[in-house]
Scaffold this active site. Structure first.
Site, PDB file in Angstrom:
ATOM      1  N   ASP A 152      50.901  27.235  41.392  1.00  0.00           N
ATOM      2  CA  ASP A 152      50.975  27.837  42.530  1.00  0.00           C
ATOM      3  C   ASP A 152      50.109  26.823  43.298  1.00  0.00           C
ATOM      4  O   ASP A 152      49.335  26.368  43.362  1.00  0.00           O
ATOM      5  CB  ASP A 152      50.440  29.151  42.308  1.00  0.00           C
ATOM      6  CG  ASP A 152      50.548  29.981  43.600  1.00  0.00           C
ATOM      7  OD1 ASP A 152      51.539  29.710  44.331  1.00  0.00           O
ATOM      8  OD2 ASP A 152      49.722  30.694  43.940  1.00  0.00           O
ATOM      9  N   HIS A 153      50.811  26.709  44.680  1.00  0.00           N
ATOM     10  CA  HIS A 153      50.211  25.824  45.413  1.00  0.00           C
ATOM     11  C   HIS A 153      49.940  24.581  45.183  1.00  0.00           C
ATOM     12  O   HIS A 153      48.769  24.140  45.396  1.00  0.00           O
ATOM     13  CB  HIS A 153      49.127  26.474  46.098  1.00  0.00           C
ATOM     14  CG  HIS A 153      49.376  27.876  46.883  1.00  0.00           C
ATOM     15  ND1 HIS A 153      49.975  27.545  48.427  1.00  0.00           N
ATOM     16  CD2 HIS A 153      49.180  28.922  46.980  1.00  0.00           C
ATOM     17  CE1 HIS A 153      50.197  28.909  48.696  1.00  0.00           C
ATOM     18  NE2 HIS A 153      49.717  29.772  47.813  1.00  0.00           N
TER      19      HIS A 153
ATOM     20  N   GLU B  87      58.268  27.286  50.357  1.00  0.00           N
ATOM     21  CA  GLU B  87      57.524  28.043  51.375  1.00  0.00           C
ATOM     22  C   GLU B  87      58.080  27.579  52.702  1.00  0.00           C
ATOM     23  O   GLU B  87      57.855  26.537  52.916  1.00  0.00           O
ATOM     24  CB  GLU B  87      56.248  28.180  50.979  1.00  0.00           C
ATOM     25  CG  GLU B  87      55.219  29.094  52.060  1.00  0.00           C
ATOM     26  CD  GLU B  87      53.959  29.199  51.768  1.00  0.00           C
ATOM     27  OE1 GLU B  87      53.433  29.141  50.730  1.00  0.00           O
ATOM     28  OE2 GLU B  87      53.104  29.671  52.824  1.00  0.00           O
TER      29      GLU B  87
ATOM     30  N   GLY C 105      43.828  36.021  50.373  1.00  0.00           N
ATOM     31  CA  GLY C 105      42.205  36.730  50.600  1.00  0.00           C
ATOM     32  C   GLY C 105      42.459  38.190  51.126  1.00  0.00           C
ATOM     33  O   GLY C 105      43.480  38.615  51.467  1.00  0.00           O
TER      34      GLY C 105
ATOM     35  N   GLY D 192      49.599  36.525  49.006  1.00  0.00           N
ATOM     36  CA  GLY D 192      48.527  37.058  49.545  1.00  0.00           C
ATOM     37  C   GLY D 192      48.698  38.588  49.339  1.00  0.00           C
ATOM     38  O   GLY D 192      48.955  39.485  50.215  1.00  0.00           O
TER      39      GLY D 192
ATOM     40  N   THR E 246      46.965  40.781  48.078  1.00  0.00           N
ATOM     41  CA  THR E 246      45.651  41.650  47.881  1.00  0.00           C
ATOM     42  C   THR E 246      45.561  42.405  49.344  1.00  0.00           C
ATOM     43  O   THR E 246      45.911  41.778  50.553  1.00  0.00           O
ATOM     44  CB  THR E 246      44.316  40.793  47.764  1.00  0.00           C
ATOM     45  OG1 THR E 246      44.315  40.188  46.505  1.00  0.00           O
ATOM     46  CG2 THR E 246      43.056  41.575  48.130  1.00  0.00           C
TER      47      THR E 246
ATOM     48  N   ASN F 282      52.341  37.594  44.842  1.00  0.00           N
ATOM     49  CA  ASN F 282      51.151  36.852  44.077  1.00  0.00           C
ATOM     50  C   ASN F 282      49.846  37.692  44.364  1.00  0.00           C
ATOM     51  O   ASN F 282      49.659  38.178  45.564  1.00  0.00           O
ATOM     52  CB  ASN F 282      51.093  35.699  44.903  1.00  0.00           C
ATOM     53  CG  ASN F 282      51.949  34.504  44.486  1.00  0.00           C
ATOM     54  OD1 ASN F 282      52.973  34.748  43.569  1.00  0.00           O
ATOM     55  ND2 ASN F 282      51.814  33.318  45.026  1.00  0.00           N
TER      56      ASN F 282
ATOM     57  N   THR G 130      43.077  37.678  45.022  1.00  0.00           N
ATOM     58  CA  THR G 130      41.807  38.153  45.182  1.00  0.00           C
ATOM     59  C   THR G 130      41.243  39.237  44.747  1.00  0.00           C
ATOM     60  O   THR G 130      39.893  39.510  44.313  1.00  0.00           O
ATOM     61  CB  THR G 130      41.727  37.934  46.641  1.00  0.00           C
ATOM     62  OG1 THR G 130      42.034  36.805  47.178  1.00  0.00           O
ATOM     63  CG2 THR G 130      40.350  38.322  47.435  1.00  0.00           C
TER      64      THR G 130
END
Ligand code: 13P
Length: 390
Positions: free
Chosen positions: A82-83, A134, A182, A210, A212, A231, A234
């Protein structure tokens, strides 16, 4: 065997209106907690390795555990980088065992994003590995635990989504519609109207970064508009930290006493997500309908006219490792001499998937190494590719 093609897994979720959780893991407590949750819920799962975390743990050291966990699982598993920050990161991820990759070029102008994503797709597809692109920007937390503002969000445009799918060949698309990495201040406001248009324009499984802080209702709606992967990291990190804080009491003197329940705390949180995102109970169908991921052992045996000196063998081994390991999709290179067989040498080259056989054989580095070997005289050569079954 329960490693399956990640594109197949996401397509199954996309067609059947649920989302697979891609859970960020940073150590064995996270890995075991996620795997236990998925097993308990009979759910497909994605283990997410986030490149920004590689300063916290040794990626190459953790990956054999991730692969072992996946192989011995009874539920379908995919492993995702990822990333990633570059095409080299994607190649490194594939070499270590990932079968899905994402290189984050979303901050670049559209044309450059498309160009780089296309290059990543060409490399990854030559290894049989799926690619997530993305579009738009999902802000990062500067520091773990710091709340993020939704400022600076660049939302995904439907027309750009279509262009990206058509011009790059990606397998899934991460979109920006109001989530942040986050924990966000306040409740995230999601642009579902935009998501519906992006989904229609893209026509492939969508990914939410993101996870979370999203409510169960929001997740259900995201899934209804084509999101097939969420995904999530956090909240798992907070869960682990909270557990440790409450258990680090003066009477507990050992590491095990303080951290012993982290795995179960992670498991409970992952089980909650799996139930909310509808992937619970899907394992059997996914295993039935998705292609199992199989590595290949490329075995080459040489018969040299004259036995080589120990030095020449060492040099040949080093050269072979360096040259062949640089080919995309090569996972490891081993060389050896046949025991008691003077002049007989053997190479074992582990390839990520059967798709790599062709690209490996045609790669200039393969020709370069063959030329190097020919310096040792005319070698009799026999080569076979074994598809490995778990
Ligand atoms: P969260 O940390 O907000 O759960 O997001 C994780 C993520 O999107 C990783 O790519």
């Amino acid at each position: 065997m329960p490693l399956v093609h990640s594109a197949d897994m996401l397509n199954h979720a996309y067609r059947h209106n649920y989302a697979v959780g891609a859970f960020g893991v940073v150590n064995l407590d996270f890995l075991e907690g996620v795997m236990q949750a998925a097993e308990n819920c009979r759910a497909p799962v994605i283990i997410n390795l986030i490149e920004a975390h590689f300063t916290h743990y040794d990626f190459e050291l953790l990956m054999p555990s991730v692969l072992t966990a996946a192989r011995r699982a009874k539920i379908p598993v995919a492993i995702h980088l990822d990333h990633g920050i570059s095409i080299e990161s994607a190649q490194r991820g594939i070499q270590a065992g990932c079968n899905g990759v994402m290189v984050d070029t979303s901050l670049l102008p559209l044309d450059e994003n498309l160009k780089l994503t296309r290059e990543v797709v060409a490399m990854a597809h030559s290894c049989g590995v799926a690619v997530e692109g993305e579009l738009g920007y999902v802000p990062e937390t500067a520091e773990e635990g710091v709340e993020t503002n939704p400022e600076g969000l660049a939302y995904t445009l439907p027309a750009e989504a279509r262009a990206m799918v058509e011009r790059t060949g990606i397998d899934s698309l991460a979109v920006s519609i109001g989530t942040v990495h986050g924990r966000m201040k306040g409740t995230p406001k999601l642009d579902f109207t935009r998501l519906a248009k992006v989904s229609e324009a893209a026509g492939i499984p969508l990914v939410i970064h993101g996870g979370t802080g999203l409510s169960d209702d929001q997740c259900r709606k995201l899934i209804a508009y084509g999101v097939a992967k969420i995904n999530y990291y956090t909240a798992l990190s907070e869960t682990a930290a909270e557990y440790i804080k409450t258990h680090a009491t003066p009477d507990r003197k050992s590491y095990k006493a303080i951290t012993g329940g982290v795995r179960s705390a992670i498991r409970e949180e992952v089980e909650r997500c799996i139930h909310a995102w509808g992937s619970s109970g899907r394992a059997a169908e996914v295993l039935e309908q998705c292609r199992p991921w199989r590595e290949v052992e490329h075995v080459v045996m040489y018969n040299a006219p004259e036995p080589l000196s120990a030095n020449a063998i060492d040099l040949m081994t080093r050269q072979g490792r360096e040259t062949l390991a640089a080919i995309p999709g090569v996972r490891r290179v081993l060389a050896g001499t046949v025991a008691n067989g003077n002049g007989k040498y053997c190479w074992l080259v582990r390839l990520a998937s059967p798709v790599v056989i062709e690209s490996f054989n045609q790669h200039p580095k393969q020709a370069q190494f063959a030329k190097y070997l020919s310096q040792h005289g005319t070698l009799e050569r026999a080569a076979l590719n074994f598809e490995l079954r778990e």
